[in-house]
Design an enzyme around this catalytic site. Structure first.
Site, PDB file in Angstrom:
ATOM      1  N   CYS A   1       0.812  -1.060   0.145  1.00 12.70           N
ATOM      2  CA  CYS A   1      -0.021  -0.119   0.023  1.00 12.70           C
ATOM      3  C   CYS A   1       0.956   1.375   0.006  1.00 12.70           C
ATOM      4  CB  CYS A   1      -0.945  -0.008   1.142  1.00 12.70           C
ATOM      5  SG  CYS A   1      -1.877  -1.423   1.569  1.00 12.70           S
ATOM      6  N   ASP A   2       0.272   2.389  -0.523  1.00 17.41           N
ATOM      7  CA  ASP A   2       0.827   3.850  -0.397  1.00 17.41           C
ATOM      8  C   ASP A   2      -0.129   4.889  -0.338  1.00 17.41           C
ATOM      9  OD1 ASP A   2       3.754   4.964  -0.577  1.00 17.41           O
ATOM     10  OD2 ASP A   2       2.479   6.210  -1.680  1.00 17.41           O
ATOM     11  N   SER A   3       0.182   5.698   0.546  1.00 18.58           N
ATOM     12  CA  SER A   3      -0.945   6.864   0.649  1.00 18.58           C
ATOM     13  C   SER A   3      -0.210   8.202   0.426  1.00 18.58           C
ATOM     14  CB  SER A   3      -1.396   6.633   2.173  1.00 18.58           C
ATOM     15  OG  SER A   3      -2.322   5.508   2.355  1.00 18.58           O
TER      16      SER A   3
END
Length: 216
Positions: free
Chosen positions: A81-83
């Site tokens: 994941c990456d935000s």
């Protein structure tokens, strides 16, 4: 029995999964995010950026697992994941300094921003990749206007330097969030609804994950 592997050092993502009844194995990817972003070029959309970063993390962890002599499990599902926060026409990751965090908070105060979270899954069966998929969720976050004293006290905790956009929903920063439009878990770092969809498309049920990744 599918072993869930979280390709992230984020305590927030781990907490979301554990609160949802799953205890994943954590394997940190260590990808060079700056190099990946530089390679994307100016035409990449915010959704593209976080999706590509999430994919790179999942792929790196999958590569690490396939290179091990002893496999973690016959069947593994890696999640990356990456935000990043999008506001004023720019993407904001983790602030590098307290001054950066202060400027970011002053620009966010009393306004809203869009939190983009890329999700990527890679399924490994007998150390071979059998499925890949990725997608991005978008959540609108409405920010309060903290007083100068409150902002300085918050910055002094160091929390703002550990998270994308310089804020948390589930931590001290939650005092300064007035509302969320979309999936709150995605704001923490991993959206459960989208993750469920990706897992389902990989041919795995949530019930199966609960059974094979029980909490201690």
């Amino acid at each position: 029995m599918t072993r869930l592997v979280l390709g992230s050092a984020s305590s927030g993502r781990l907490k979301v999964l554990q609160q949802a009844g799953v205890d994943p194995l954590v394997v940190v990817s260590g990808v060079d995010e700056d190099a990946i972003m530089a390679g994307l070029g100016p035409a990449a959309t915010p959704a593209d950026v976080v999706r590509v970063l999430a994919r790179a993390k999942a792929e790196q962890v999958a590569t690490t697992l396939t290179g091990q002599q002893a496999s973690v499990a016959t069947d593994c599902l890696v999640i990356g994941c990456d935000s990043m926060l999008y506001i004023d026409g720019r993407l904001c990751g983790k602030p590098e300094t307290v001054d950066d965090a202060r400027q970011l908070w002053r620009s966010m105060a009393g306004r809203c921003g869009h939190l983009y979270t890329g999700h990527s899954v890679v399924r490994l069966t007998e150390q071979r990749v059998t499925h890949r998929d990725d997608e991005t969720s978008t959540t609108t976050v409405h920010f309060a206007t903290p007083s100068d004293d409150d902002l300085e006290a918050y910055l002094a905790t160091g929390e703002s330097l550990k998270v994308a956009g310089g804020f948390t929903l589930d931590g001290l920063g939650g005092w300064f969030i007035t509302g969320v439009e979309g999936d709150p878990s995605a704001v923490v770092g991993i959206g459960l609804p989208l993750t469920r969809d990706l897992i389902s498309r990989a041919g795995i049920s949530i019930a199966a994950l609960w059974a094979s990744n029980p909490l201690p």
